[in-house]
Design a protein around this motif. Structure first.
Motif, PDB file in Angstrom:
ATOM      1  N   ALA A  45     -59.888  31.584 -14.372  1.00 52.70           N
ATOM      2  CA  ALA A  45     -58.463  31.774 -14.092  1.00 52.70           C
ATOM      3  C   ALA A  45     -57.796  30.512 -13.570  1.00 52.70           C
ATOM      4  O   ALA A  45     -56.635  30.232 -13.907  1.00 52.70           O
ATOM      5  CB  ALA A  45     -58.285  32.910 -13.079  1.00 52.70           C
ATOM      6  N   ARG A  46     -58.507  29.712 -12.764  1.00 58.80           N
ATOM      7  CA  ARG A  46     -57.885  28.570 -12.102  1.00 58.80           C
ATOM      8  C   ARG A  46     -58.059  27.259 -12.870  1.00 58.80           C
ATOM      9  O   ARG A  46     -57.258  26.344 -12.683  1.00 58.80           O
ATOM     10  CB  ARG A  46     -58.475  28.407 -10.698  1.00 58.80           C
ATOM     11  N   VAL A  47     -59.078  27.146 -13.706  1.00 58.25           N
ATOM     12  CA  VAL A  47     -59.356  25.872 -14.373  1.00 58.25           C
ATOM     13  C   VAL A  47     -59.183  25.979 -15.884  1.00 58.25           C
ATOM     14  O   VAL A  47     -58.433  25.217 -16.498  1.00 58.25           O
ATOM     15  CB  VAL A  47     -60.782  25.377 -14.039  1.00 58.25           C
ATOM     16  N   VAL A  48     -59.856  26.951 -16.473  1.00 54.74           N
ATOM     17  CA  VAL A  48     -59.890  27.020 -17.937  1.00 54.74           C
ATOM     18  C   VAL A  48     -58.549  27.459 -18.501  1.00 54.74           C
ATOM     19  O   VAL A  48     -58.041  26.856 -19.468  1.00 54.74           O
ATOM     20  CB  VAL A  48     -61.026  27.964 -18.389  1.00 54.74           C
ATOM     21  N   LEU A  49     -57.963  28.497 -17.942  1.00 54.59           N
ATOM     22  CA  LEU A  49     -56.696  28.992 -18.483  1.00 54.59           C
ATOM     23  C   LEU A  49     -55.576  27.960 -18.410  1.00 54.59           C
ATOM     24  O   LEU A  49     -54.842  27.775 -19.384  1.00 54.59           O
ATOM     25  CB  LEU A  49     -56.284  30.274 -17.759  1.00 54.59           C
ATOM     26  N   PRO A  50     -55.359  27.256 -17.277  1.00 51.43           N
ATOM     27  CA  PRO A  50     -54.302  26.233 -17.285  1.00 51.43           C
ATOM     28  C   PRO A  50     -54.549  25.118 -18.295  1.00 51.43           C
ATOM     29  O   PRO A  50     -53.617  24.646 -18.942  1.00 51.43           O
ATOM     30  CB  PRO A  50     -54.327  25.701 -15.848  1.00 51.43           C
ATOM     31  N   LEU A  51     -55.806  24.691 -18.432  1.00 51.28           N
ATOM     32  CA  LEU A  51     -56.090  23.638 -19.409  1.00 51.28           C
ATOM     33  C   LEU A  51     -55.975  24.145 -20.843  1.00 51.28           C
ATOM     34  O   LEU A  51     -55.649  23.376 -21.756  1.00 51.28           O
ATOM     35  CB  LEU A  51     -57.494  23.076 -19.171  1.00 51.28           C
ATOM     36  N   GLY A  52     -56.247  25.416 -21.061  1.00 51.17           N
ATOM     37  CA  GLY A  52     -56.175  25.977 -22.411  1.00 51.17           C
ATOM     38  C   GLY A  52     -54.844  26.600 -22.752  1.00 51.17           C
ATOM     39  O   GLY A  52     -54.742  27.272 -23.789  1.00 51.17           O
ATOM     40  N   ALA A  53     -53.830  26.394 -21.930  1.00 45.44           N
ATOM     41  CA  ALA A  53     -52.522  27.006 -22.181  1.00 45.44           C
ATOM     42  C   ALA A  53     -51.930  26.626 -23.547  1.00 45.44           C
ATOM     43  O   ALA A  53     -51.383  27.494 -24.236  1.00 45.44           O
ATOM     44  CB  ALA A  53     -51.547  26.642 -21.061  1.00 45.44           C
ATOM     45  N   PRO A  54     -52.005  25.364 -23.982  1.00 45.59           N
ATOM     46  CA  PRO A  54     -51.458  25.054 -25.319  1.00 45.59           C
ATOM     47  C   PRO A  54     -52.135  25.828 -26.440  1.00 45.59           C
ATOM     48  O   PRO A  54     -51.459  26.348 -27.337  1.00 45.59           O
ATOM     49  CB  PRO A  54     -51.687  23.542 -25.450  1.00 45.59           C
ATOM     50  N   ALA A  55     -53.458  25.913 -26.410  1.00 44.63           N
ATOM     51  CA  ALA A  55     -54.165  26.649 -27.460  1.00 44.63           C
ATOM     52  C   ALA A  55     -53.860  28.142 -27.376  1.00 44.63           C
ATOM     53  O   ALA A  55     -53.711  28.811 -28.408  1.00 44.63           O
ATOM     54  CB  ALA A  55     -55.664  26.405 -27.352  1.00 44.63           C
ATOM     55  N   ILE A  56     -53.758  28.677 -26.179  1.00 40.54           N
ATOM     56  CA  ILE A  56     -53.444  30.096 -26.027  1.00 40.54           C
ATOM     57  C   ILE A  56     -52.036  30.390 -26.530  1.00 40.54           C
ATOM     58  O   ILE A  56     -51.793  31.421 -27.186  1.00 40.54           O
ATOM     59  CB  ILE A  56     -53.613  30.507 -24.555  1.00 40.54           C
ATOM     60  N   ALA A  57     -51.086  29.493 -26.242  1.00 41.37           N
ATOM     61  CA  ALA A  57     -49.727  29.685 -26.745  1.00 41.37           C
ATOM     62  C   ALA A  57     -49.689  29.626 -28.269  1.00 41.37           C
ATOM     63  O   ALA A  57     -48.989  30.422 -28.913  1.00 41.37           O
ATOM     64  CB  ALA A  57     -48.797  28.630 -26.154  1.00 41.37           C
ATOM     65  N   SER A  58     -50.433  28.715 -28.857  1.00 45.66           N
ATOM     66  CA  SER A  58     -50.494  28.641 -30.315  1.00 45.66           C
ATOM     67  C   SER A  58     -51.074  29.914 -30.905  1.00 45.66           C
ATOM     68  O   SER A  58     -50.562  30.444 -31.902  1.00 45.66           O
ATOM     69  CB  SER A  58     -51.332  27.432 -30.737  1.00 45.66           C
ATOM     70  N   LEU A  59     -52.145  30.406 -30.303  1.00 49.02           N
ATOM     71  CA  LEU A  59     -52.748  31.650 -30.777  1.00 49.02           C
ATOM     72  C   LEU A  59     -51.768  32.810 -30.656  1.00 49.02           C
ATOM     73  O   LEU A  59     -51.652  33.641 -31.570  1.00 49.02           O
ATOM     74  CB  LEU A  59     -54.015  31.951 -29.981  1.00 49.02           C
ATOM     75  N   GLY A  60     -51.057  32.882 -29.541  1.00 46.39           N
ATOM     76  CA  GLY A  60     -50.084  33.953 -29.365  1.00 46.39           C
ATOM     77  C   GLY A  60     -48.986  33.920 -30.410  1.00 46.39           C
ATOM     78  O   GLY A  60     -48.566  34.969 -30.921  1.00 46.39           O
ATOM     79  N   ILE A  61     -48.511  32.722 -30.759  1.00 45.83           N
ATOM     80  CA  ILE A  61     -47.469  32.611 -31.784  1.00 45.83           C
ATOM     81  C   ILE A  61     -48.003  33.039 -33.138  1.00 45.83           C
ATOM     82  O   ILE A  61     -47.354  33.797 -33.881  1.00 45.83           O
ATOM     83  CB  ILE A  61     -46.932  31.173 -31.829  1.00 45.83           C
ATOM     84  N   PHE A  62     -49.198  32.565 -33.494  1.00 47.03           N
ATOM     85  CA  PHE A  62     -49.795  32.962 -34.766  1.00 47.03           C
ATOM     86  C   PHE A  62     -49.959  34.480 -34.855  1.00 47.03           C
ATOM     87  O   PHE A  62     -49.577  35.104 -35.855  1.00 47.03           O
ATOM     88  CB  PHE A  62     -51.158  32.280 -34.938  1.00 47.03           C
ATOM     89  N   GLN A  63     -50.537  35.079 -33.831  1.00 47.62           N
ATOM     90  CA  GLN A  63     -50.790  36.515 -33.854  1.00 47.62           C
ATOM     91  C   GLN A  63     -49.476  37.295 -33.886  1.00 47.62           C
ATOM     92  O   GLN A  63     -49.361  38.309 -34.600  1.00 47.62           O
ATOM     93  CB  GLN A  63     -51.623  36.905 -32.637  1.00 47.62           C
ATOM     94  N   PHE A  64     -48.494  36.866 -33.131  1.00 49.30           N
ATOM     95  CA  PHE A  64     -47.203  37.549 -33.109  1.00 49.30           C
ATOM     96  C   PHE A  64     -46.561  37.533 -34.490  1.00 49.30           C
ATOM     97  O   PHE A  64     -46.054  38.559 -34.966  1.00 49.30           O
ATOM     98  CB  PHE A  64     -46.281  36.883 -32.085  1.00 49.30           C
ATOM     99  N   LEU A  65     -46.588  36.380 -35.154  1.00 53.53           N
ATOM    100  CA  LEU A  65     -45.985  36.284 -36.481  1.00 53.53           C
ATOM    101  C   LEU A  65     -46.746  37.124 -37.497  1.00 53.53           C
ATOM    102  O   LEU A  65     -46.136  37.785 -38.353  1.00 53.53           O
ATOM    103  CB  LEU A  65     -45.938  34.819 -36.927  1.00 53.53           C
ATOM    104  N   TRP A  66     -48.076  37.093 -37.428  1.00 52.10           N
ATOM    105  CA  TRP A  66     -48.870  37.875 -38.381  1.00 52.10           C
ATOM    106  C   TRP A  66     -48.596  39.365 -38.242  1.00 52.10           C
ATOM    107  O   TRP A  66     -48.400  40.066 -39.229  1.00 52.10           O
ATOM    108  CB  TRP A  66     -50.359  37.591 -38.167  1.00 52.10           C
ATOM    109  N   VAL A  67     -48.571  39.867 -37.017  1.00 53.71           N
ATOM    110  CA  VAL A  67     -48.384  41.293 -36.809  1.00 53.71           C
ATOM    111  C   VAL A  67     -46.950  41.701 -37.109  1.00 53.71           C
ATOM    112  O   VAL A  67     -46.696  42.741 -37.722  1.00 53.71           O
ATOM    113  CB  VAL A  67     -48.789  41.683 -35.377  1.00 53.71           C
ATOM    114  N   TRP A  68     -45.997  40.895 -36.680  1.00 56.72           N
ATOM    115  CA  TRP A  68     -44.585  41.257 -36.883  1.00 56.72           C
ATOM    116  C   TRP A  68     -44.247  41.316 -38.377  1.00 56.72           C
ATOM    117  O   TRP A  68     -43.515  42.207 -38.813  1.00 56.72           O
ATOM    118  CB  TRP A  68     -43.685  40.237 -36.176  1.00 56.72           C
ATOM    119  N   ASN A  69     -44.759  40.390 -39.161  1.00 57.64           N
ATOM    120  CA  ASN A  69     -44.431  40.327 -40.584  1.00 57.64           C
ATOM    121  C   ASN A  69     -45.351  41.174 -41.458  1.00 57.64           C
ATOM    122  O   ASN A  69     -45.204  41.163 -42.685  1.00 57.64           O
ATOM    123  CB  ASN A  69     -44.483  38.875 -41.068  1.00 57.64           C
ATOM    124  N   ASP A  70     -46.286  41.879 -40.867  1.00 61.54           N
ATOM    125  CA  ASP A  70     -47.236  42.667 -41.664  1.00 61.54           C
ATOM    126  C   ASP A  70     -46.558  43.896 -42.245  1.00 61.54           C
ATOM    127  O   ASP A  70     -45.724  44.541 -41.596  1.00 61.54           O
ATOM    128  CB  ASP A  70     -48.415  43.103 -40.792  1.00 61.54           C
TER     129      ASP A  70
END
Length: 308
Positions: free
Chosen positions: A218-243
């Motif tokens: 929670a304190r180390v990995v998540l802040p450093l991985g925020a860009p990748a997590i945001a990218s994943l969230g955008i991809f998943q949101f677009l895939w599900v919304w447009n399905d």
């Protein structure tokens, strides 16, 4: 015997020359082509290509703001000479259409949980595969990678039978679970590779300070991985919304998203462009707004692998 000293002498003389007198290194044809195509003309060309790519979306916007009679009589470009054709009446009638408004609510109820579950579970599993030792870790990760190549169409019939037995067929929960199941392999693969790039020394220092696995995540990995997590969230949101395929099979009329609702409007009326145009533009503008809201994080996540 004199060839080698002469070669050394020439290298020393070349090294002593000023930079202006040194011979320039020969660049490859690809490097010269890239240097020549980086000017203003190429940028103008790319801008024109972008405008050409956005033209259908702009035409859809204009059509959604025109009356049905104007749409049937002339093309959308006539609005430049007759701007009085623009009206918000289509959107008012669209919001009074219960089938469309209910489908928009259903789309949100499907997309938000499917995106959140994939991001949370994918982040936990990605951290486990990257930094935790457990029996069969590499083999299980190979299974996850193998699931990436499984097409959605292969699982439609068996999953439909399974959902029918469980009792969640034609429900919002069934659609969400299907999207989560097929979104997790890519999420785990993406986040595991990103988390593995975190320096081991940083994690060891946090462990020496007394941080457990949960706190470390929670304190180390998540802040450093925020860009990748945001990218994943955008991809998943677009895939599900447009399905539309998954929702067309696993959702009923009460839980159908906007894509299925618009498809049914076409099948029932066929020429109701005054409903289809604003509905299609509304279903397009929401994921576009989400993308621009997280654009900086998305670019950072895409470029992170190249930088590292």
């Amino acid at each position: 015997m004199t060839a080698q000293p002469d070669t050394v002498t020439r290298r020393v003389r070349t090294a002593r020359r000023p930079k202006a007198q040194r011979p320039k290194a020969r660049r490859s044809p690809a490097a010269r082509l890239a240097a020549r195509t980086g000017g203003g003309a190429v940028r103008v060309f790319l801008v024109l290509v972008g405008l050409f790519w956005l033209m259908p979306a702009f035409g859809l916007l204009v059509s959604s703001l025109r009356a049905p009679g104007d749409i049937a009589a002339s093309g959308w470009w006539q609005v430049f000479t007759q701007p009085a054709q623009l009206t918000a009446e289509n959107y008012r009638r669209l919001l009074e259409n219960e089938a469309i408004t209910d489908s928009l609510l259903s789309t949100v109820m499907i997309t938000v949980p499917a995106t959140a579950l994939v991001v949370v579970i994918g982040a936990l599993a990605g951290y486990a595969f990257a930094w935790m030792d457990f029996p069969g870790r590499d083999w299980w990760f190979l299974v996850v990678v193998g699931l990436l190549v499984v097409p959605v169409q292969v699982a439609l019939v068996p999953v439909s039978k399974l959902f029918g037995v469980v009792g969640i067929f034609e429900t919002t929960l069934g659609v969400v679970l299907f999207h989560v199941a097929f979104g997790l392999p890519f999420a785990i693969f993406l986040l595991r590779n990103f988390f593995a790039e975190i320096p081991r020394e940083l994690l060891e220092a946090a462990r020496l300070d007394g941080a457990g696995e949960i706190r470390l995540f929670a304190r180390v990995v998540l802040p450093l991985g925020a860009p990748a997590i945001a990218s994943l969230g955008i991809f998943q949101f677009l895939w599900v919304w447009n399905d539309m395929l998954v929702a067309l099979i696993f959702a009923d009329s009460e839980s159908a998203p906007i894509t299925v609702a618009l498809q049914r409007q076409v099948r029932q009326f066929g020429n109701n462009i005054d409903v289809l145009a604003p509905g299609a533009f509304l279903s397009m503008i929401i994921p576009l707004a989400v993308f621009f809201a997280f654009q900086r994080q998305f670019v950072s996540g895409v470029m992170a692998g190249a930088v590292k």
